[in-house]
Design a protein around this motif. Sequence first.
Motif, PDB file in Angstrom:
ATOM      1  N   VAL A   1     -37.483 -53.345 104.692  1.00  0.00           N
ATOM      2  CA  VAL A   1     -38.412 -54.526 104.679  1.00  0.00           C
ATOM      3  C   VAL A   1     -38.156 -55.169 103.426  1.00  0.00           C
ATOM      4  CG1 VAL A   1     -40.602 -55.072 104.607  1.00  0.00           C
ATOM      5  CG2 VAL A   1     -40.132 -53.308 106.206  1.00  0.00           C
ATOM      6  N   VAL A   2     -37.886 -54.423 102.353  1.00  0.00           N
ATOM      7  CA  VAL A   2     -37.653 -55.336 101.197  1.00  0.00           C
ATOM      8  C   VAL A   2     -36.205 -56.250 101.128  1.00  0.00           C
ATOM      9  CG1 VAL A   2     -36.920 -55.025  98.621  1.00  0.00           C
ATOM     10  CG2 VAL A   2     -38.826 -53.796  99.640  1.00  0.00           C
ATOM     11  N   VAL A   3     -35.295 -55.574 101.821  1.00  0.00           N
ATOM     12  CA  VAL A   3     -33.836 -56.359 101.796  1.00  0.00           C
ATOM     13  C   VAL A   3     -33.743 -57.464 102.762  1.00  0.00           C
ATOM     14  CG1 VAL A   3     -31.389 -55.711 102.480  1.00  0.00           C
ATOM     15  CG2 VAL A   3     -32.702 -54.176 100.962  1.00  0.00           C
ATOM     16  N   ASN A   4     -34.629 -57.028 103.787  1.00  0.00           N
ATOM     17  CA  ASN A   4     -34.496 -58.346 105.016  1.00  0.00           C
ATOM     18  C   ASN A   4     -35.643 -59.214 105.080  1.00  0.00           C
ATOM     19  OD1 ASN A   4     -32.074 -57.032 106.207  1.00  0.00           O
ATOM     20  ND2 ASN A   4     -33.569 -55.660 107.292  1.00  0.00           N
ATOM     21  N   SER A   5     -36.733 -59.057 104.056  1.00  0.00           N
ATOM     22  CA  SER A   5     -37.844 -59.742 104.112  1.00  0.00           C
ATOM     23  C   SER A   5     -38.472 -60.162 102.907  1.00  0.00           C
ATOM     24  CB  SER A   5     -38.829 -59.237 104.949  1.00  0.00           C
ATOM     25  OG  SER A   5     -40.080 -59.766 105.025  1.00  0.00           O
ATOM     26  N   THR A   6     -38.868 -59.266 102.278  1.00  0.00           N
ATOM     27  CA  THR A   6     -39.697 -59.592 101.214  1.00  0.00           C
ATOM     28  C   THR A   6     -38.883 -60.234  99.828  1.00  0.00           C
ATOM     29  OG1 THR A   6     -39.943 -57.443 100.270  1.00  0.00           O
ATOM     30  CG2 THR A   6     -41.761 -58.388 101.794  1.00  0.00           C
ATOM     31  N   ALA A   7     -37.712 -59.654  99.736  1.00  0.00           N
ATOM     32  CA  ALA A   7     -36.730 -59.907  98.624  1.00  0.00           C
ATOM     33  C   ALA A   7     -36.486 -61.536  98.945  1.00  0.00           C
ATOM     34  CB  ALA A   7     -35.439 -59.307  98.509  1.00  0.00           C
ATOM     35  N   LYS A   8     -36.721 -62.058 100.241  1.00  0.00           N
ATOM     36  CA  LYS A   8     -35.996 -63.229 100.518  1.00  0.00           C
ATOM     37  C   LYS A   8     -37.187 -64.383 100.465  1.00  0.00           C
ATOM     38  CE  LYS A   8     -32.261 -61.891 103.481  1.00  0.00           C
ATOM     39  NZ  LYS A   8     -31.756 -61.690 104.611  1.00  0.00           N
ATOM     40  N   MET A   9     -38.342 -63.878 100.386  1.00  0.00           N
ATOM     41  CA  MET A   9     -39.459 -64.919 100.497  1.00  0.00           C
ATOM     42  C   MET A   9     -39.843 -65.526  99.209  1.00  0.00           C
ATOM     43  SD  MET A   9     -42.193 -62.111 102.263  1.00  0.00           S
ATOM     44  CE  MET A   9     -43.668 -63.173 102.162  1.00  0.00           C
ATOM     45  N   SER A  10     -40.618 -66.501  99.082  1.00  0.00           N
ATOM     46  CA  SER A  10     -40.843 -67.327  98.039  1.00  0.00           C
ATOM     47  C   SER A  10     -41.721 -66.416  96.863  1.00  0.00           C
ATOM     48  CB  SER A  10     -41.368 -68.845  98.248  1.00  0.00           C
ATOM     49  OG  SER A  10     -42.809 -68.333  98.754  1.00  0.00           O
ATOM     50  N   ASP A  11     -41.468 -67.004  95.611  1.00  0.00           N
ATOM     51  CA  ASP A  11     -42.274 -66.333  94.578  1.00  0.00           C
ATOM     52  C   ASP A  11     -43.637 -66.634  94.782  1.00  0.00           C
ATOM     53  OD1 ASP A  11     -39.805 -65.882  93.417  1.00  0.00           O
ATOM     54  OD2 ASP A  11     -40.127 -67.257  91.902  1.00  0.00           O
ATOM     55  N   ALA A  12     -44.204 -67.795  95.266  1.00  0.00           N
ATOM     56  CA  ALA A  12     -45.586 -67.926  95.641  1.00  0.00           C
ATOM     57  C   ALA A  12     -46.318 -67.126  96.521  1.00  0.00           C
ATOM     58  CB  ALA A  12     -45.598 -69.420  95.958  1.00  0.00           C
ATOM     59  N   ASP A  13     -45.377 -66.896  97.785  1.00  0.00           N
ATOM     60  CA  ASP A  13     -45.697 -66.168  98.780  1.00  0.00           C
ATOM     61  C   ASP A  13     -45.931 -64.483  98.248  1.00  0.00           C
ATOM     62  OD1 ASP A  13     -46.408 -68.070 100.709  1.00  0.00           O
ATOM     63  OD2 ASP A  13     -44.769 -67.735 101.855  1.00  0.00           O
TER      64      ASP A  13
ATOM     65  N   LEU B   1     -40.356 -68.584 107.585  1.00  0.00           N
ATOM     66  CA  LEU B   1     -41.471 -67.635 108.461  1.00  0.00           C
ATOM     67  C   LEU B   1     -40.845 -66.469 109.288  1.00  0.00           C
ATOM     68  CD1 LEU B   1     -43.476 -70.490 109.898  1.00  0.00           C
ATOM     69  CD2 LEU B   1     -44.206 -69.216 108.032  1.00  0.00           C
ATOM     70  N   VAL B   2     -39.609 -66.588 109.525  1.00  0.00           N
ATOM     71  CA  VAL B   2     -38.989 -65.448 110.333  1.00  0.00           C
ATOM     72  C   VAL B   2     -38.656 -64.349 109.385  1.00  0.00           C
ATOM     73  CG1 VAL B   2     -36.802 -65.008 111.398  1.00  0.00           C
ATOM     74  CG2 VAL B   2     -38.234 -67.062 112.186  1.00  0.00           C
ATOM     75  N   GLU B   3     -38.183 -64.703 108.204  1.00  0.00           N
ATOM     76  CA  GLU B   3     -38.062 -63.896 107.186  1.00  0.00           C
ATOM     77  C   GLU B   3     -39.085 -63.268 106.733  1.00  0.00           C
ATOM     78  OE1 GLU B   3     -33.855 -65.928 105.330  1.00  0.00           O
ATOM     79  OE2 GLU B   3     -35.965 -66.303 104.132  1.00  0.00           O
ATOM     80  N   ALA B   4     -40.334 -63.816 106.509  1.00  0.00           N
ATOM     81  CA  ALA B   4     -41.562 -63.252 106.179  1.00  0.00           C
ATOM     82  C   ALA B   4     -42.237 -62.243 106.962  1.00  0.00           C
ATOM     83  CB  ALA B   4     -42.498 -64.462 105.625  1.00  0.00           C
ATOM     84  N   GLY B   5     -41.849 -62.488 108.498  1.00  0.00           N
ATOM     85  CA  GLY B   5     -42.300 -61.592 109.283  1.00  0.00           C
ATOM     86  C   GLY B   5     -41.248 -60.367 109.811  1.00  0.00           C
ATOM     87  N   ASP B   6     -40.065 -60.393 109.030  1.00  0.00           N
ATOM     88  CA  ASP B   6     -39.161 -59.506 109.169  1.00  0.00           C
ATOM     89  C   ASP B   6     -38.532 -59.458 110.806  1.00  0.00           C
ATOM     90  OD1 ASP B   6     -37.076 -57.550 108.681  1.00  0.00           O
ATOM     91  OD2 ASP B   6     -38.605 -56.062 108.551  1.00  0.00           O
ATOM     92  N   CYS B   7     -38.572 -60.461 111.350  1.00  0.00           N
ATOM     93  CA  CYS B   7     -38.175 -60.553 112.870  1.00  0.00           C
ATOM     94  C   CYS B   7     -37.034 -59.737 113.035  1.00  0.00           C
ATOM     95  CB  CYS B   7     -38.237 -61.868 113.435  1.00  0.00           C
ATOM     96  SG  CYS B   7     -39.912 -62.711 113.205  1.00  0.00           S
ATOM     97  N   ALA B   8     -36.168 -60.031 112.354  1.00  0.00           N
ATOM     98  CA  ALA B   8     -34.515 -59.551 112.406  1.00  0.00           C
ATOM     99  C   ALA B   8     -34.432 -57.943 112.411  1.00  0.00           C
ATOM    100  CB  ALA B   8     -33.622 -60.144 111.466  1.00  0.00           C
ATOM    101  N   GLY B   9     -35.483 -57.568 111.675  1.00  0.00           N
ATOM    102  CA  GLY B   9     -35.603 -55.869 111.532  1.00  0.00           C
ATOM    103  C   GLY B   9     -35.790 -55.333 112.922  1.00  0.00           C
ATOM    104  N   CYS B  10     -36.353 -55.970 113.911  1.00  0.00           N
ATOM    105  CA  CYS B  10     -36.710 -55.080 114.962  1.00  0.00           C
ATOM    106  C   CYS B  10     -35.899 -55.923 116.098  1.00  0.00           C
ATOM    107  CB  CYS B  10     -38.046 -55.481 115.417  1.00  0.00           C
ATOM    108  SG  CYS B  10     -39.403 -54.267 114.841  1.00  0.00           S
ATOM    109  N   HIS B  11     -35.431 -57.245 116.016  1.00  0.00           N
ATOM    110  CA  HIS B  11     -34.780 -57.892 117.240  1.00  0.00           C
ATOM    111  C   HIS B  11     -33.181 -57.891 116.955  1.00  0.00           C
ATOM    112  CE1 HIS B  11     -38.187 -59.350 119.150  1.00  0.00           C
ATOM    113  NE2 HIS B  11     -38.777 -59.250 118.272  1.00  0.00           N
ATOM    114  N   THR B  12     -32.403 -57.143 115.922  1.00  0.00           N
ATOM    115  CA  THR B  12     -31.164 -57.304 115.666  1.00  0.00           C
ATOM    116  C   THR B  12     -30.783 -55.946 115.716  1.00  0.00           C
ATOM    117  OG1 THR B  12     -31.408 -59.082 114.282  1.00  0.00           O
ATOM    118  CG2 THR B  12     -29.356 -57.727 114.220  1.00  0.00           C
ATOM    119  N   ALA B  13     -30.000 -55.634 117.040  1.00  0.00           N
ATOM    120  CA  ALA B  13     -29.483 -54.277 116.893  1.00  0.00           C
ATOM    121  C   ALA B  13     -27.831 -54.145 116.482  1.00  0.00           C
ATOM    122  CB  ALA B  13     -29.332 -53.621 118.571  1.00  0.00           C
ATOM    123  N   ASP B  14     -27.095 -55.297 116.819  1.00  0.00           N
ATOM    124  CA  ASP B  14     -25.877 -55.600 116.445  1.00  0.00           C
ATOM    125  C   ASP B  14     -25.817 -56.547 115.198  1.00  0.00           C
ATOM    126  OD1 ASP B  14     -23.114 -55.812 115.887  1.00  0.00           O
ATOM    127  OD2 ASP B  14     -22.722 -56.235 117.886  1.00  0.00           O
TER     128      ASP B  14
END
Length: 406
Positions: A255-267, A34-47
Amino acid sequence: MRTILAVIALCSAVAGAALAAEPSPELIAYGKALVEAGDCAGCHTADPAKPFAGGKRIDTPFGAIFAPNLTPDRDTGIGAWRDADFVRAVRTGIAPDGSNYYPAFPYPYFTKMTKDDVLAIRAYLGTLAPVASRNKPPELRWPFGYRGLMRLWNAMYFKPGLFEPDQSKSAAWNRGGYLVTGLGHCGACHTPKNYFGADRNAQALSGNEVGGWFAPRLDGAVRTGLKSWSEEDITEYLQSGRNAKSHAGGPMAEVVVNSTAKMSDADVRAIAIYLKSLPSTRRETIVTPPDNAEMKAGQAVYAKLCIACHEADGSGAPRIYPPLPGNALLQSNNPSSTLRIILDGAHTVTTPRAPNTGEMPGYAKQLSDDEIAAVTNYIRNSWGNAGLLVTPAQVARARKREANGE
């Protein structure tokens, strides 16, 4: 003796409850997805060495805010939060101390998430290494720095409530709707905003400028939306960052690299099913083609610098050099992304499904504003394309924004 036994029994019960409350590996894995689907790291990771420790600067039309620390550090992160605190923060935008978050944190979308999903996210975040990283205060223009104003904003624009499934639709469609309108918060970038930064819901997913890039239409517009894309096209794009029609660039590449490319095929398939069902939310602009002189000037630049990769007919090499005919982003009313690519160049993202790289050089130093405007107008109005006229002044503004790091 009875007292001692009672104390022992109580301690055992407390220990058992604590043990029972320990999240299962399955719940943690689901929370991670779920964290990957929401791309939480995209905003909450500076380092990158300190994932989810916050500190990343997020520019808005009202100034900048800095994403907070999501690690389980008890002093500077969320380690001391109760589950109820976390649920309230995610779904209503209210911090444990009662203060309001700004909607750059997309709680207007996350409000659609179920409580179980929110707690699964918390379970995963609880497994991260704690990092001491104090949250930075926002740098907003007056009067937007007064958090109390958010109560008025919420009263006017925030509608809390879970995603409501459409019983006439398939389970996949509803899953896609949940991801697009909720957890995935696609409208945060792709929906136009009003003067106060709230979504123009009547024009949902019809495109919006973000940080000098244009997040294109995701509705069913014929020329500038996803009408010509199949479900397979959308799925491939989200999983690999490219397809036979376009390549991901700018913020969407991340977004693709950090989120959607990691999501399940079904999602990912569910997202495609949902997006393909959307009608066009507003009419496409009628375009008047550039005059012959402008087209000839643009053709000359294209023949000199672009034809080697994109071919005379603009067909390019799909999935290596994106084709130009029928390219929806290229024909968008807002040319920001096109100008950014021509000025700065582009780098094709790599994903497990598409590991080969591709490069396009930038022409900011080689071409004048007039030349870039001319070649942009040529490719936006050749091979059946139709795009609004781009002026040298627009190119100059794009250069200035890039120079200012916007």
